[in-house]
Each structure stands twice: as structure tokens, then as C-alpha cells.
Motif scaffolding. Structure first.
Motif, PDB file in Angstrom:
ATOM      1  N   THR A 101       0.837  -1.196   0.000  1.00 44.61           N
ATOM      2  CA  THR A 101       0.000   0.000   0.000  1.00 44.61           C
ATOM      3  C   THR A 101       0.874   1.248   0.000  1.00 44.61           C
ATOM      4  OG1 THR A 101      -1.718  -1.153   1.214  1.00 44.61           O
ATOM      5  CG2 THR A 101      -1.805   1.250   1.216  1.00 44.61           C
ATOM      6  N   VAL A 102       0.619   2.177  -0.914  1.00 41.18           N
ATOM      7  CA  VAL A 102       1.377   3.417  -1.013  1.00 41.18           C
ATOM      8  C   VAL A 102       0.577   4.527  -0.354  1.00 41.18           C
ATOM      9  CG1 VAL A 102       2.429   5.090  -2.558  1.00 41.18           C
ATOM     10  CG2 VAL A 102       2.452   2.662  -3.154  1.00 41.18           C
ATOM     11  N   GLN A 103       1.158   5.168   0.643  1.00 39.10           N
ATOM     12  CA  GLN A 103       0.462   6.249   1.350  1.00 39.10           C
ATOM     13  C   GLN A 103       0.556   7.540   0.541  1.00 39.10           C
ATOM     14  OE1 GLN A 103       1.964   6.961   5.225  1.00 39.10           O
ATOM     15  NE2 GLN A 103       0.470   8.541   5.712  1.00 39.10           N
ATOM     16  N   THR A 104      -0.558   8.221   0.414  1.00 37.62           N
ATOM     17  CA  THR A 104      -0.585   9.468  -0.350  1.00 37.62           C
ATOM     18  C   THR A 104      -1.180  10.580   0.493  1.00 37.62           C
ATOM     19  OG1 THR A 104      -2.740   8.919  -1.298  1.00 37.62           O
ATOM     20  CG2 THR A 104      -0.801   8.289  -2.573  1.00 37.62           C
ATOM     21  N   ASN A 105      -0.756  11.797   0.198  1.00 35.03           N
ATOM     22  CA  ASN A 105      -1.302  12.988   0.830  1.00 35.03           C
ATOM     23  C   ASN A 105      -1.845  13.900  -0.254  1.00 35.03           C
ATOM     24  OD1 ASN A 105      -0.485  12.107   3.367  1.00 35.03           O
ATOM     25  ND2 ASN A 105       1.537  13.039   3.160  1.00 35.03           N
ATOM     26  N   THR A 106      -2.640  14.878   0.149  1.00 32.00           N
ATOM     27  CA  THR A 106      -3.154  15.861  -0.802  1.00 32.00           C
ATOM     28  C   THR A 106      -2.489  17.198  -0.561  1.00 32.00           C
ATOM     29  OG1 THR A 106      -4.991  16.416   0.681  1.00 32.00           O
ATOM     30  CG2 THR A 106      -5.382  14.715  -0.989  1.00 32.00           C
ATOM     31  N   ALA A 107      -2.272  17.938  -1.646  1.00 29.65           N
ATOM     32  CA  ALA A 107      -1.650  19.259  -1.558  1.00 29.65           C
ATOM     33  C   ALA A 107      -2.348  20.182  -2.544  1.00 29.65           C
ATOM     34  CB  ALA A 107      -0.155  19.185  -1.861  1.00 29.65           C
ATOM     35  N   SER A 108      -2.432  21.449  -2.186  1.00 30.29           N
ATOM     36  CA  SER A 108      -3.059  22.453  -3.045  1.00 30.29           C
ATOM     37  C   SER A 108      -1.979  23.117  -3.887  1.00 30.29           C
ATOM     38  CB  SER A 108      -3.782  23.502  -2.189  1.00 30.29           C
ATOM     39  OG  SER A 108      -4.346  24.501  -3.007  1.00 30.29           O
ATOM     40  N   GLN A 109      -2.169  23.146  -5.209  1.00 31.78           N
ATOM     41  CA  GLN A 109      -1.184  23.770  -6.078  1.00 31.78           C
ATOM     42  C   GLN A 109      -1.874  24.327  -7.322  1.00 31.78           C
ATOM     43  OE1 GLN A 109       1.454  20.468  -6.993  1.00 31.78           O
ATOM     44  NE2 GLN A 109       0.424  20.079  -8.922  1.00 31.78           N
ATOM     45  N   ASP A 110      -1.144  25.209  -8.025  1.00 31.04           N
ATOM     46  CA  ASP A 110      -1.668  25.806  -9.243  1.00 31.04           C
ATOM     47  C   ASP A 110      -1.617  24.799 -10.387  1.00 31.04           C
ATOM     48  OD1 ASP A 110      -2.347  28.335  -8.339  1.00 31.04           O
ATOM     49  OD2 ASP A 110      -0.292  29.057  -8.486  1.00 31.04           O
ATOM     50  N   VAL A 111      -2.714  24.710 -11.133  1.00 33.23           N
ATOM     51  CA  VAL A 111      -2.799  23.829 -12.292  1.00 33.23           C
ATOM     52  C   VAL A 111      -3.181  24.672 -13.506  1.00 33.23           C
ATOM     53  CG1 VAL A 111      -3.969  21.844 -13.306  1.00 33.23           C
ATOM     54  CG2 VAL A 111      -3.463  21.872 -10.863  1.00 33.23           C
ATOM     55  N   GLU A 112      -2.434  24.532 -14.592  1.00 32.24           N
ATOM     56  CA  GLU A 112      -2.733  25.290 -15.805  1.00 32.24           C
ATOM     57  C   GLU A 112      -4.004  24.756 -16.451  1.00 32.24           C
ATOM     58  OE1 GLU A 112       0.473  25.849 -18.521  1.00 32.24           O
ATOM     59  OE2 GLU A 112       1.988  26.029 -16.941  1.00 32.24           O
ATOM     60  N   GLU A 155      -6.072  23.731  -7.318  1.00 26.38           N
ATOM     61  CA  GLU A 155      -6.715  22.438  -7.191  1.00 26.38           C
ATOM     62  C   GLU A 155      -5.969  21.569  -6.191  1.00 26.38           C
ATOM     63  OE1 GLU A 155      -7.106  20.575 -10.966  1.00 26.38           O
ATOM     64  OE2 GLU A 155      -8.271  22.210 -11.869  1.00 26.38           O
ATOM     65  N   GLU A 156      -6.727  20.616  -5.603  1.00 23.75           N
ATOM     66  CA  GLU A 156      -6.141  19.645  -4.680  1.00 23.75           C
ATOM     67  C   GLU A 156      -5.654  18.442  -5.487  1.00 23.75           C
ATOM     68  OE1 GLU A 156      -5.711  19.869  -1.435  1.00 23.75           O
ATOM     69  OE2 GLU A 156      -6.656  21.838  -1.242  1.00 23.75           O
ATOM     70  N   VAL A 157      -4.379  18.096  -5.337  1.00 22.51           N
ATOM     71  CA  VAL A 157      -3.803  16.961  -6.049  1.00 22.51           C
ATOM     72  C   VAL A 157      -3.194  15.999  -5.037  1.00 22.51           C
ATOM     73  CG1 VAL A 157      -3.338  18.282  -8.132  1.00 22.51           C
ATOM     74  CG2 VAL A 157      -1.597  18.155  -6.356  1.00 22.51           C
ATOM     75  N   GLU A 158      -3.116  14.717  -5.416  1.00 20.98           N
ATOM     76  CA  GLU A 158      -2.535  13.706  -4.552  1.00 20.98           C
ATOM     77  C   GLU A 158      -1.044  13.588  -4.831  1.00 20.98           C
ATOM     78  OE1 GLU A 158      -4.445   9.971  -4.802  1.00 20.98           O
ATOM     79  OE2 GLU A 158      -6.222  10.603  -3.688  1.00 20.98           O
TER      80      GLU A 158
END
Length: 310
Positions: free
Chosen positions: A51-62, A152-155
Motif C-alpha cells: 500500500t502506497v500512502q498518499t497525501n493531498t496538496a493544493s497547487q496551481d494547475v494550468e 486544485e487539490e492533487v494527490e
């Protein structure tokens, strides 16, 4: 013969009971037969994969699907208000964009506004701050690429931290303790006397010195306390005042708006290895109050301020 037959009859039911118990233990939670697997290698999923643990982060998306244009841009050489921005006649609403100078590779984040199509010159008009960041000379048309940004929130995959010192240790180091020879004679007596003298000494400070020492100790403790983390940037609907390439200009704009009764903050952002300062206001306000604040901000001279989602 009868004794042997009787023994076989007793052994046979016991064997059946052992097989039944073993079969129940070897069944998994779905009723399928499976041998137990050792837990070596961390958490695993139902299929046996790690299992790969992931977090979410807010960043600019074009978002070129919202708006993108590549055209000649011009700075007329006059200083302009509002920080970093460009204007194009096909724009309907103000947007937050990334602006790229295709001739030298420099880029910066700023605002996008609508301009009148009837105005002469290239379709893209830029501010003095944008021209400075992009390396554009006054009166020299330069090809620019402008793309809308969305927050946007990305993993992102969480990478476990590894202590390099611990990782480099192949095995614990064995240290053999060897008792020291006891100190004899005059040396031992001298050490005992020194320890007794040291423990009996008491230093009494004058009142003024004592107060100063207490204050110094308090300052030292305050300095030793861990520094509180910087507050998170505001989210939700905001009012963007502008994006500035010089921090004092951004601080002055935020202070002027705050003194007028509208809370404003300066947010540093890293774009293409360069730092710019974005000034926003109106965090946490309801829509009606935010619209009134926008009118007030424009009355202060920040006519290019506009509402953004965050």
C-alpha cells in the motif's frame, strides 16, 4: 483382530476432527483455502501489493481549456498600477494566469484583464511590473504565452523520511567497557575537598542584578521555545489587489488597504525560481460584504482589483 479393528475405529474420528480444524484455520475471510502469509515488508492490500500512502496538496494547475493565448505583447513604457498583469480583448472575467516570455523563457504569475479591441497595437498589453519580470523593453513587441491557473487539490506520494546516519550503520558498534584504576592518595583527597567546597558555595546577587538575571533567563527561555508555524494562506473567495515584484510595494499596498478597514495580507510565491508577492483581501467575508469591500478598495486607487476563488 477385534482389538485392532476397535483401535482403527477410534483413530478414524479423531483424524477427521483434526482435518476439519486445520481446514477452518487455513481458510481466509472469504472462505477460500489459503496458507497464512508472514507480514514482512509493511502494509499490504487484499491483493498482496504494498500500500502506497498518499497525501493531498493544493497547487496551481494550468487550464488552457479555460483560456490560453500566444500573441505579441507590448509595454508602452509608462508606469502602471495593479502590480503584474496583462490585458486581452477576448477576456470576459478577470483571471489568475501564468505569463511566459517565449523569447527568453522567463515567466511570472499575474492577473488577466479585458482590454478594448479598438485600441491600437498588439492584442496583449502588459503592466510595467510584468515587463520588468519578463525582461520586456518599452515599445518592443514580444511574443507572450498566457494560460489561466486554477487552485486544485492533487494527490502526492508521501516519501518516508530516512535518517542517513542510521541508514549507513551496517551494525551496532560494540564498545567494551574497561574500569579505570582508582585514584589514590593525595589526588583523591584533593578531589573530595574540591567537591565539598563547590557544593557549599552559594552566590547571592544584589536585587537589581537578580531582576536582570531573571529577565535574561525568561528571554532565553522564550528564544528557546519552538517558533510557531506561519499561518496558512487564506482560502475561499478573495479579492486580489495585485502581484508585485518588489516586496515593499506589496507591503505598502496591504497596509493602506488594512488601514482603510479591509483586512489584507501579502503572500510570497515562487514562480520559475523567482519570488513575487501577491496581495489579497476579504478573506472570510460574505458575498455582499466582499462586494462592498471591492468597491472600497477600488476607491482607494486599486482599480484593477478583482474577485477570485482563492
Amino acid at each position: 483382530m477385534t482389538g485392532e479393528t476397535s483401535m482403527k475405529r477410534r483413530i478414524f474420528p479423531a483424524s477427521l476432527a483434526f482435518v476439519a480444524v486445520f481446514g477452518l484455520v487455513a481458510c481466509d475471510e472469504n472462505g477460500e483455502f489459503a496458507f497464512p502469509a508472514s507480514d514482512a515488508g509493511g502494509t499490504t492490500s487484499a491483493g498482496g501489493a504494498a500500500t502506497v500512502q498518499t497525501n493531498t496538496a493544493s497547487q496551481d494547475v494550468e487550464r488552457p481549456d479555460v483560456f490560453e493565448v500566444t500573441d505579441r505583447g507590448l509595454w508602452d513604457g509608462r508606469p502602471s498600477l495593479g502590480g503584474i498583469w496583462v490585458a486581452h480583448p477576448d477576456v470576459t472575467d478577470p483571471e489568475r494566469v501564468i505569463i511566459r516570455n517565449t523569447t527568453n523563457g522567463r515567466s511570472v504569475v499575474g492577473a488577466l484583464f479585458r482590454r478594448e479591441r479598438e485600441n491600437p497595437g498588439p492584442l496583449l498589453q502588459m503592466s510595467s511590473d510584468a515587463a520588468e519580470e519578463l525582461g520586456v523593453l518599452a515599445g518592443a513587441p514580444t511574443e507572450l504565452n498566457v494560460v489561466v491557473l486554477r487552485r486544485e487539490e492533487v494527490e502526492v506520494e508521501a516519501t518516508p523520511e530516512t535518517n542517513p546516519v542510521v541508514a549507513d550503520l551496517a551494525a551496532p558498534v560494540t564498545v567494551q567497557a574497561t574500569p579505570l584504576d582508582p585514584v589514590e592518595g593525595v589526588a583523591a583527597a584533593a578531589i573530595d575537598a574540591a567537591e565539598a567546597t563547590t557544593s557549599a558555595v552559594e552566590v547571592v546577587l544584589p536585587p537589581a542584578v537578580g531582576v536582570a538575571a531573571t529577565a535574561a533567563a525568561a528571554d532565553t527561555k522564550a528564544d528557546a521555545d519552538p517558533v510557531a508555524e506561519a499561518p496558512a494562506p487564506p482560502t475561499g473567495p478573495l479579492i486580489q489587489i495585485g502581484v508585485f515584484s518588489v516586496q515593499p510595494n506589496a507591503d505598502a499596498a496591504a497596509q493602506r488597504i488594512t488601514e482603510a478597514g479591509v483586512n489584507s495580507v501579502v503572500l510570497p510565491e515562487e514562480i520559475g525560481g523567482r519570488t513575487v508577492w501577491r496581495v489579497v483581501s476579504g478573506a472570510g467575508l460574505e458575498q455582499e460584504a466582499r462586494e462592498a469591500a471591492l468597491v472600497q478598495i477600488k476607491a482607494l486607487g486599486f482599480v484593477d482589483a478583482f474577485a477570485v476563488d482563492g
